[in-house]
Design an enzyme around this catalytic site. Structure first.
Site, PDB file in Angstrom:
ATOM      1  N   ILE A   7     -13.406   1.213  -2.068  1.00 39.02           N
ATOM      2  CA  ILE A   7     -14.842   1.586  -2.014  1.00 39.02           C
ATOM      3  C   ILE A   7     -15.059   2.662  -0.951  1.00 39.02           C
ATOM      4  O   ILE A   7     -14.698   2.470   0.209  1.00 39.02           O
ATOM      5  CB  ILE A   7     -15.725   0.354  -1.691  1.00 39.02           C
ATOM      6  CG1 ILE A   7     -15.584  -0.712  -2.774  1.00 39.02           C
ATOM      7  CG2 ILE A   7     -17.179   0.764  -1.520  1.00 39.02           C
ATOM      8  CD1 ILE A   7     -16.420  -1.960  -2.526  1.00 39.02           C
TER       9      ILE A   7
ATOM     10  N   LYS B 274     -13.448  -5.301   9.547  1.00 34.34           N
ATOM     11  CA  LYS B 274     -14.109  -4.277   8.731  1.00 34.34           C
ATOM     12  C   LYS B 274     -15.579  -4.141   9.132  1.00 34.34           C
ATOM     13  O   LYS B 274     -16.117  -3.036   9.192  1.00 34.34           O
ATOM     14  CB  LYS B 274     -13.995  -4.647   7.245  1.00 34.34           C
ATOM     15  CG  LYS B 274     -12.547  -4.638   6.767  1.00 34.34           C
ATOM     16  CD  LYS B 274     -12.390  -5.339   5.440  1.00 34.34           C
ATOM     17  CE  LYS B 274     -10.934  -5.405   5.031  1.00 34.34           C
ATOM     18  NZ  LYS B 274     -10.676  -6.318   3.929  1.00 34.34           N
TER      19      LYS B 274
ATOM     20  N   GLY C 118      -5.109  -4.504  -3.191  1.00 38.17           N
ATOM     21  CA  GLY C 118      -4.145  -4.152  -4.237  1.00 38.17           C
ATOM     22  C   GLY C 118      -3.499  -2.799  -3.968  1.00 38.17           C
ATOM     23  O   GLY C 118      -4.047  -1.960  -3.244  1.00 38.17           O
TER      24      GLY C 118
ATOM     25  N   GLU D 113      -3.177 -10.795   3.047  1.00 32.40           N
ATOM     26  CA  GLU D 113      -2.382 -10.240   4.141  1.00 32.40           C
ATOM     27  C   GLU D 113      -1.152 -11.130   4.352  1.00 32.40           C
ATOM     28  O   GLU D 113      -1.141 -12.301   3.961  1.00 32.40           O
ATOM     29  CB  GLU D 113      -3.212 -10.242   5.434  1.00 32.40           C
ATOM     30  CG  GLU D 113      -4.431  -9.341   5.384  1.00 32.40           C
ATOM     31  CD  GLU D 113      -4.077  -7.851   5.446  1.00 32.40           C
ATOM     32  OE1 GLU D 113      -3.102  -7.500   6.129  1.00 32.40           O
ATOM     33  OE2 GLU D 113      -4.771  -7.062   4.808  1.00 32.40           O
TER      34      GLU D 113
ATOM     35  N   GLY E 227      -0.394  -9.510  -4.040  1.00 33.58           N
ATOM     36  CA  GLY E 227      -0.511  -8.472  -2.996  1.00 33.58           C
ATOM     37  C   GLY E 227      -1.925  -8.344  -2.452  1.00 33.58           C
ATOM     38  O   GLY E 227      -2.247  -7.393  -1.758  1.00 33.58           O
TER      39      GLY E 227
ATOM     40  N   VAL F  97       0.831  -1.218   0.000  1.00 32.73           N
ATOM     41  CA  VAL F  97       0.000   0.000   0.000  1.00 32.73           C
ATOM     42  C   VAL F  97       0.863   1.265   0.000  1.00 32.73           C
ATOM     43  O   VAL F  97       0.548   2.242  -0.690  1.00 32.73           O
ATOM     44  CB  VAL F  97      -0.981  -0.005   1.207  1.00 32.73           C
ATOM     45  CG1 VAL F  97      -1.888   1.213   1.157  1.00 32.73           C
ATOM     46  CG2 VAL F  97      -1.815  -1.274   1.216  1.00 32.73           C
TER      47      VAL F  97
ATOM     48  N   LYS G 128      10.796  -0.910   8.392  1.00 30.18           N
ATOM     49  CA  LYS G 128      11.382  -1.757   9.434  1.00 30.18           C
ATOM     50  C   LYS G 128      12.834  -2.068   9.106  1.00 30.18           C
ATOM     51  O   LYS G 128      13.707  -2.002   9.939  1.00 30.18           O
ATOM     52  CB  LYS G 128      10.557  -3.045   9.525  1.00 30.18           C
ATOM     53  CG  LYS G 128      10.671  -3.749  10.835  1.00 30.18           C
ATOM     54  CD  LYS G 128       9.518  -4.714  11.090  1.00 30.18           C
ATOM     55  CE  LYS G 128       9.398  -5.800  10.051  1.00 30.18           C
ATOM     56  NZ  LYS G 128       8.363  -6.776  10.341  1.00 30.18           N
TER      57      LYS G 128
ATOM     58  N   LYS H  73      -7.205  -2.040   9.528  1.00 31.68           N
ATOM     59  CA  LYS H  73      -8.514  -2.400  10.086  1.00 31.68           C
ATOM     60  C   LYS H  73      -8.425  -3.072  11.447  1.00 31.68           C
ATOM     61  O   LYS H  73      -9.247  -2.842  12.320  1.00 31.68           O
ATOM     62  CB  LYS H  73      -9.289  -3.282   9.109  1.00 31.68           C
ATOM     63  CG  LYS H  73      -8.565  -4.557   8.782  1.00 31.68           C
ATOM     64  CD  LYS H  73      -8.361  -4.870   7.345  1.00 31.68           C
ATOM     65  CE  LYS H  73      -7.311  -4.202   6.597  1.00 31.68           C
ATOM     66  NZ  LYS H  73      -7.001  -4.869   5.327  1.00 31.68           N
TER      67      LYS H  73
HETATM   68  N1  LIG Z   1      -2.529  -4.964   0.659  1.00 29.77           N
HETATM   69  C1  LIG Z   1      -3.764  -4.555   0.510  1.00 29.77           C
HETATM   70  O1  LIG Z   1      -4.390  -4.761  -0.548  1.00 29.77           O
HETATM   71  C2  LIG Z   1      -4.447  -3.791   1.618  1.00 29.77           C
HETATM   72  C3  LIG Z   1      -5.758  -3.309   1.413  1.00 29.77           C
HETATM   73  C4  LIG Z   1      -6.382  -2.562   2.423  1.00 29.77           C
HETATM   74  C5  LIG Z   1      -5.714  -2.332   3.617  1.00 29.77           C
HETATM   75  N2  LIG Z   1      -4.457  -2.846   3.807  1.00 29.77           N
HETATM   76  C6  LIG Z   1      -3.777  -2.562   5.086  1.00 29.77           C
HETATM   77  O2  LIG Z   1      -2.685  -1.699   4.818  1.00 29.77           O
HETATM   78  C7  LIG Z   1      -1.638  -1.950   5.749  1.00 29.77           C
HETATM   79  C8  LIG Z   1      -0.350  -2.251   4.992  1.00 29.77           C
HETATM   80  O3  LIG Z   1      -0.543  -3.411   4.221  1.00 29.77           O
HETATM   81  P1  LIG Z   1       0.518  -3.845   3.091  1.00 29.77           P
HETATM   82  O4  LIG Z   1      -0.176  -4.892   2.301  1.00 29.77           O
HETATM   83  O5  LIG Z   1       1.049  -2.654   2.418  1.00 29.77           O
HETATM   84  O6  LIG Z   1       1.653  -4.525   3.992  1.00 29.77           O
HETATM   85  P2  LIG Z   1       3.119  -4.994   3.504  1.00 29.77           P
HETATM   86  O7  LIG Z   1       3.196  -5.062   2.027  1.00 29.77           O
HETATM   87  O8  LIG Z   1       3.436  -6.212   4.303  1.00 29.77           O
HETATM   88  O9  LIG Z   1       4.079  -3.786   3.974  1.00 29.77           O
HETATM   89  C9  LIG Z   1       4.259  -3.489   5.319  1.00 29.77           C
HETATM   90  C10 LIG Z   1       5.248  -2.342   5.446  1.00 29.77           C
HETATM   91  O10 LIG Z   1       5.283  -1.941   6.822  1.00 29.77           O
HETATM   92  C11 LIG Z   1       6.652  -1.809   7.236  1.00 29.77           C
HETATM   93  N3  LIG Z   1       6.680  -2.032   8.684  1.00 29.77           N
HETATM   94  C12 LIG Z   1       6.266  -3.111   9.393  1.00 29.77           C
HETATM   95  N4  LIG Z   1       6.397  -2.891  10.724  1.00 29.77           N
HETATM   96  C13 LIG Z   1       6.909  -1.642  10.852  1.00 29.77           C
HETATM   97  C14 LIG Z   1       7.247  -0.829  11.955  1.00 29.77           C
HETATM   98  N5  LIG Z   1       7.099  -1.252  13.228  1.00 29.77           N
HETATM   99  N6  LIG Z   1       7.732   0.422  11.722  1.00 29.77           N
HETATM  100  C15 LIG Z   1       7.883   0.886  10.447  1.00 29.77           C
HETATM  101  N7  LIG Z   1       7.560   0.165   9.343  1.00 29.77           N
HETATM  102  C16 LIG Z   1       7.078  -1.087   9.551  1.00 29.77           C
HETATM  103  C17 LIG Z   1       7.406  -2.837   6.413  1.00 29.77           C
HETATM  104  O11 LIG Z   1       8.775  -2.483   6.393  1.00 29.77           O
HETATM  105  P3  LIG Z   1       9.862  -3.268   5.497  1.00 29.77           P
HETATM  106  O12 LIG Z   1       9.589  -2.810   4.088  1.00 29.77           O
HETATM  107  O13 LIG Z   1      11.165  -2.800   6.005  1.00 29.77           O
HETATM  108  O14 LIG Z   1       9.579  -4.731   5.719  1.00 29.77           O
HETATM  109  C18 LIG Z   1       6.693  -2.702   5.058  1.00 29.77           C
HETATM  110  O15 LIG Z   1       7.249  -1.641   4.320  1.00 29.77           O
HETATM  111  C19 LIG Z   1      -2.131  -3.109   6.638  1.00 29.77           C
HETATM  112  O16 LIG Z   1      -2.726  -2.590   7.800  1.00 29.77           O
HETATM  113  C20 LIG Z   1      -3.201  -3.772   5.779  1.00 29.77           C
HETATM  114  O17 LIG Z   1      -4.187  -4.434   6.563  1.00 29.77           O
HETATM  115  C21 LIG Z   1      -3.817  -3.557   2.840  1.00 29.77           C
END
Ligand SMILES: NC(=O)c1ccc[n+]([C@@H]2O[C@H](COP(=O)([O-])OP(=O)(O)OC[C@H]3O[C@@H](n4cnc5c(N)ncnc54)[C@H](OP(=O)(O)O)[C@@H]3O)[C@@H](O)[C@H]2O)c1
Length: 391
Positions: free
Chosen positions: A127, A196, A293, A181, A178, A14, A38, A96
């Site tokens: 949405i 949600k 996505g 989760e 992507g 994201v 991280k 969420k």
């Molecule tokens: N993916 C989706 O389609 C989607 C849709 C709606 C909502 N979301 C929500 O959006 C959020 C992010 O999801 P994502 O899919 O983007 O996750 P992701 O691809 O796993 O990326 C997580 C990111 O967070 C960083 N991170 C983790 N712990 C950290 C900390 N303590 N301090 C600083 N950075 C930290 C990671 O760092 P590194 O890069 O160094 O590992 C990585 O860059 C989640 O809450 C998810 O539920 C996701």
């Protein structure tokens, strides 16, 4: 218009999606000051000067107005978001789990610090459901809200029902794209859509429901027998989250459900999500869009950043109007299909059983049960028993 200075936590799916949509949108006046991640050693697509692994570089930075929290760790996220608000910064989040688990504390932090917390991307990604519930459905005539709130399980179910791939193959494909989760349990056991549902219950009816109080059951036990049952009857299977108002009681759950092929929700496939709202005068309405996505989710985050440019805050009008009015109810009848092989469900748990079927491939029953009985039943935890709602 303001020039908002952004501090972003997370540069995964994201975070990178947001970066791309920010680059391509010229209508938003904002600038990324710093990104906290991280692992500083991971290769990144942007200059190293953007990145830090020290949260205070963002949280204590007076040159940053808005914290955008996009990490995959709900506990760390709550600490980041609380500190940001206590430091007078408004926040946008997509988390969420963090929001559903800490709703009341997050409301207090907003009030105490006179800051705004927006989280449109946390529910059904692209949405615009939360702002619609806040602004458009600003009356007490909404009677139910249901839909497909999880892109990865919808992707998995769509592919499984189309045939030709195993459960593990489609789960891996969802993760590679992507949509899933980092911990797939949250998706496939129906926990992510339940978070949600808790958030939407609050914006729809003003009811604060703890995630532990809402029943969820996932899709991980669905097998070919269940899929054949659906196909023979002109049905498909979707993971449905639902809340419905009945007087001052609210029924809510997240469960796999047979849906007639041809209905609106049956046509919501792959990573798409849909929300169907029922209200007294407008009757049935549908919101439809990508529920996962990088760019679809990034676009919802962008919309919240844009709203902050105009000092937007959720007013939580339903909470003010309905304080103490509604309570969750588990004492209602549900019509279920239960498939079993080795062990059997406890037939005494059912109010009535209308069909029982036995064969060498498997057995099933169709019956009516109270949600409370289903939730407390031991047989439902058996790995050879699966259940799907039949409306
Ligand atoms: N993916 C989706 O389609 C989607 C849709 C709606 C909502 N979301 C929500 O959006 C959020 C992010 O999801 P994502 O899919 O983007 O996750 P992701 O691809 O796993 O990326 C997580 C990111 O967070 C960083 N991170 C983790 N712990 C950290 C900390 N303590 N301090 C600083 N950075 C930290 C990671 O760092 P590194 O890069 O160094 O590992 C990585 O860059 C989640 O809450 C998810 O539920 C996701």
């Amino acid at each position: 218009m303001k020039n908002l200075k952004l501090g972003i936590f997370g540069f995964g799916c994201v975070g990178q999606g947001l970066y791309h949509v920010l680059q391509q949108s010229n209508s938003i006046n904002s600038e990324i000051v710093k990104i906290c991640i991280k692992d500083l050693n991971k290769p990144r697509s942007l200059e190293a000067a953007y990145f830090t692994d020290k949260k205070d570089d963002l949280l204590q930075n007076e040159g940053i107005d808005v914290i955008v929290e996009l990490i995959d760790d709900a506990e760390a996220a709550f600490e980041i978001v609380s500190t940001a608000m206590n430091n007078g910064k408004s926040v946008v989040s997509a988390n969420k789990k963090m929001i559903a688990e800490h709703l009341e504390e997050l409301l207090e932090l907003q009030e105490k610090n006179n800051v705004s917390l927006l989280y449109e991307a946390s529910c059904c990604a692209s949405i615009p459901i939360i702002r619609n519930l806040e602004e458009y459905y600003d009356n007490d005539l909404l009677s139910s809200l249901e839909g497909i709130f999880n892109g990865s399980t919808n992707f998995i179910l769509s592919k499984l029902i189309a045939g030709g791939q195993t459960y593990d193959e489609v789960l891996k494909e969802a993760q590679d794209l992507g949509f899933a989760e980092s911990d797939p349990t949250l998706d496939v056991e129906g926990i992510d859509p339940k978070y949600k549902l808790c958030i939407l219950l609050f914006h729809a009816f003003g009811l604060v429901a703890k995630p532990d109080d809402v029943f969820n059951y996932g899709i991980s036990k669905i097998n070919d027998f269940d899929i054949d049952y659906a196909k023979k009857r002109g049905l498909t299977i979707k993971l449905i989250s639902k809340c419905r108002r009945e007087g001052d009681k609210i029924e809510a759950y997240c469960l796999p459900t047979f849906i007639p092929i041809g209905s609106v929700l049956s046509q919501t496939s792959n990573e798409y999500n849909a929300v169907v709202l029922e209200s007294a005068f407008s009757e049935s309405q549908l919101l439809y869009g990508k529920g996962a996505g990088d760019k679809p989710t990034g676009s919802a985050v962008l919309s919240d950043i844009s709203a902050l440019n105009h000092d937007y805050k959720y007013e939580y009008k339903k909470k003010a109007k309905n304080e103490g009015k509604f309570e969750l109810c588990e004492n209602f009848d549900m019509r279920l299909y239960v498939r079993y092989n080795g062990s059997s469900p406890d037939f005494n748990d059912f109010e009535s059983i209308e069909e029982k079927y036995q064969s060498d491939r498997g057995n099933f029953l169709v019956g009516t049960i109270k949600l409370k009985k289903l939730k407390n039943s031991r047989w439902l935890k058996d790995s050879t028993i699966n259940t799907i709602v039949l409306n």
